[in-house]
Design an enzyme around this catalytic site. Structure first.
Site, PDB file in Angstrom:
ATOM      1  N   SER A 143       0.862  -1.190   0.000  1.00 19.92           N
ATOM      2  CA  SER A 143       0.000   0.000   0.000  1.00 19.92           C
ATOM      3  C   SER A 143       0.891   1.230   0.000  1.00 19.92           C
ATOM      4  O   SER A 143       2.015   1.184   0.520  1.00 19.92           O
ATOM      5  CB  SER A 143      -0.897   0.010   1.235  1.00 19.92           C
ATOM      6  OG  SER A 143      -1.519   1.271   1.398  1.00 19.92           O
ATOM      7  N   TYR A 156      -1.529  -0.903  10.111  1.00 14.76           N
ATOM      8  CA  TYR A 156      -1.769  -1.302   8.727  1.00 14.76           C
ATOM      9  C   TYR A 156      -0.551  -0.976   7.860  1.00 14.76           C
ATOM     10  O   TYR A 156      -0.054  -1.826   7.108  1.00 14.76           O
ATOM     11  CB  TYR A 156      -2.999  -0.583   8.197  1.00 14.76           C
ATOM     12  CG  TYR A 156      -3.296  -0.819   6.735  1.00 14.76           C
ATOM     13  CD1 TYR A 156      -3.857  -2.025   6.306  1.00 14.76           C
ATOM     14  CD2 TYR A 156      -3.013   0.150   5.780  1.00 14.76           C
ATOM     15  CE1 TYR A 156      -4.128  -2.250   4.964  1.00 14.76           C
ATOM     16  CE2 TYR A 156      -3.283  -0.056   4.439  1.00 14.76           C
ATOM     17  CZ  TYR A 156      -3.843  -1.263   4.030  1.00 14.76           C
ATOM     18  OH  TYR A 156      -4.109  -1.473   2.695  1.00 14.76           O
ATOM     19  N   ALA A 158       2.519  -0.517   8.799  1.00 15.41           N
ATOM     20  CA  ALA A 158       3.658  -1.347   9.202  1.00 15.41           C
ATOM     21  C   ALA A 158       3.561  -2.744   8.611  1.00 15.41           C
ATOM     22  O   ALA A 158       4.555  -3.319   8.152  1.00 15.41           O
ATOM     23  CB  ALA A 158       3.731  -1.423  10.725  1.00 15.41           C
ATOM     24  N   SER A 159       2.350  -3.315   8.605  1.00 20.96           N
ATOM     25  CA  SER A 159       2.168  -4.669   8.056  1.00 20.96           C
ATOM     26  C   SER A 159       2.431  -4.689   6.560  1.00 20.96           C
ATOM     27  O   SER A 159       3.001  -5.645   6.020  1.00 20.96           O
ATOM     28  CB  SER A 159       0.755  -5.183   8.357  1.00 20.96           C
ATOM     29  OG  SER A 159      -0.235  -4.473   7.632  1.00 20.96           O
ATOM     30  N   LYS A 160       2.044  -3.614   5.873  1.00 25.56           N
ATOM     31  CA  LYS A 160       2.263  -3.540   4.427  1.00 25.56           C
ATOM     32  C   LYS A 160       3.734  -3.265   4.098  1.00 25.56           C
ATOM     33  O   LYS A 160       4.242  -3.700   3.060  1.00 25.56           O
ATOM     34  CB  LYS A 160       1.366  -2.462   3.821  1.00 25.56           C
ATOM     35  CG  LYS A 160      -0.124  -2.799   3.871  1.00 25.56           C
ATOM     36  CD  LYS A 160      -0.440  -4.066   3.078  1.00 25.56           C
ATOM     37  CE  LYS A 160      -1.935  -4.304   2.961  1.00 25.56           C
ATOM     38  NZ  LYS A 160      -2.247  -5.492   2.115  1.00 25.56           N
ATOM     39  N   ILE A 189      -8.200   3.588  -4.178  1.00 24.64           N
ATOM     40  CA  ILE A 189      -8.908   2.854  -5.226  1.00 24.64           C
ATOM     41  C   ILE A 189     -10.378   2.711  -4.835  1.00 24.64           C
ATOM     42  O   ILE A 189     -10.693   2.413  -3.674  1.00 24.64           O
ATOM     43  CB  ILE A 189      -8.299   1.454  -5.433  1.00 24.64           C
ATOM     44  CG1 ILE A 189      -6.779   1.546  -5.655  1.00 24.64           C
ATOM     45  CG2 ILE A 189      -8.980   0.730  -6.591  1.00 24.64           C
ATOM     46  CD1 ILE A 189      -6.345   2.318  -6.874  1.00 24.64           C
TER      47      ILE A 189
END
Length: 246
Positions: A143, A156, A158-160, A189
């Site tokens: 992302s 979020y 950090a996970s991506k 999007i």
């Protein structure tokens, strides 16, 4: 562009994942279409898509919070005895919370779905590819938040970002076997996820884009298709941002 390829996609039940399934089928790929839960409407969609494009679409269901479920899904794909040419990891979750409000459980759940489960599932698929000595492609979905940050998305993002780090090392390890590994980083999007954002926030984000409009799910799907096709045969270890120049 994908004729004769047998591919695996996760997160096919809705949004970008469902659109990617459609695009791949229309480009003549056979697809193991992975989703979180069985759904009659989804099964009908898969059956009609397969019939209309003369391809094979096999719904596969598993819970990314459950390691045993992930393993069983991999077994379903293995038992088909089909040579696998690639995997697109799209499934993910987003638990928005400002930094001081993030709970430990939020962190565990987000990383389990967005990182740990994807690495584990990819291990199973790569082993199948190596068994058949298949040259192919693995794609993760990161992302722009992983690179630019975003308020309320500390975990979020950090996970991506973790996926990008893993992808870089996987590309080095698997390149010798002819397996390319890349990431796609979507921006804002149009999807069920962005529908939850307020209109004023969306307008603010659009103003920051070189191409001032929301992206379409098909534009992300086309990027996955490019990375699954032979048009990207010398691309590995890269992140492709699909964000309108944000």
């Amino acid at each position: 562009m994908l004729s004769g390829k047998n591919l695996v996609i996760t997160g096919c039940l809705q949004g970008i994942g469902k659109e990617t399934l459609r695009v791949f089928a229309e480009n003549r790929a056979n697809v193991f279409a992975c989703a979180f839960q069985q759904d009659a409407e989804y099964e009908n969609f898969c059956a009609e898509l397969a019939r209309r494009n003369s391809v094979q679409i096999t719904p596969v269901y598993f819970d990314m919070m459950d390691q045993a479920s992930i393993k069983e899904a991999a077994k379903v794909i293995q038992k088909s005895k089909m040579e696998i040419h690639g995997l697109v990891n799209i499934a993910g979750i987003n638990k928005d919370a400002f930094f001081n409000m993030v709970t430990y459980q939020d962190m565990i759940d987000t990383f389990q779905v967005n990182f740990f489960s994807q690495i584990v599932f990819t291990q199973y698929i790569v082993k199948l590819m190596q068994r058949y000595k298949t040259r192919g492609s693995i794609v993760f979905t990161s992302s722009i938040t992983a690179f630019d940050g975003n308020e309320g998305q500390v975990v979020y993002g950090a996970s991506k970002a973790a996926l990008v780090g893993a992808m870089k090392s996987m590309a080095l390890e698997l390149g010798g076997a002819g397996i390319r590994v890349n990431c796609v980083a979507p921006g804002v999007i149009t999807s069920p996820m962005t529908e939850k954002l307020g209109e004023s926030l969306l307008e603010e984000k659009v103003k920051r884009m070189d191409i001032p409009r929301l992206g379409a799910a098909c534009e992300v799907a086309d990027t996955y298709m490019f990375l699954m096709s032979e048009l990207s045969s010398h691309i590995s270890g890269q992140v492709l941002r699909v964000d309108g120049g944000m």
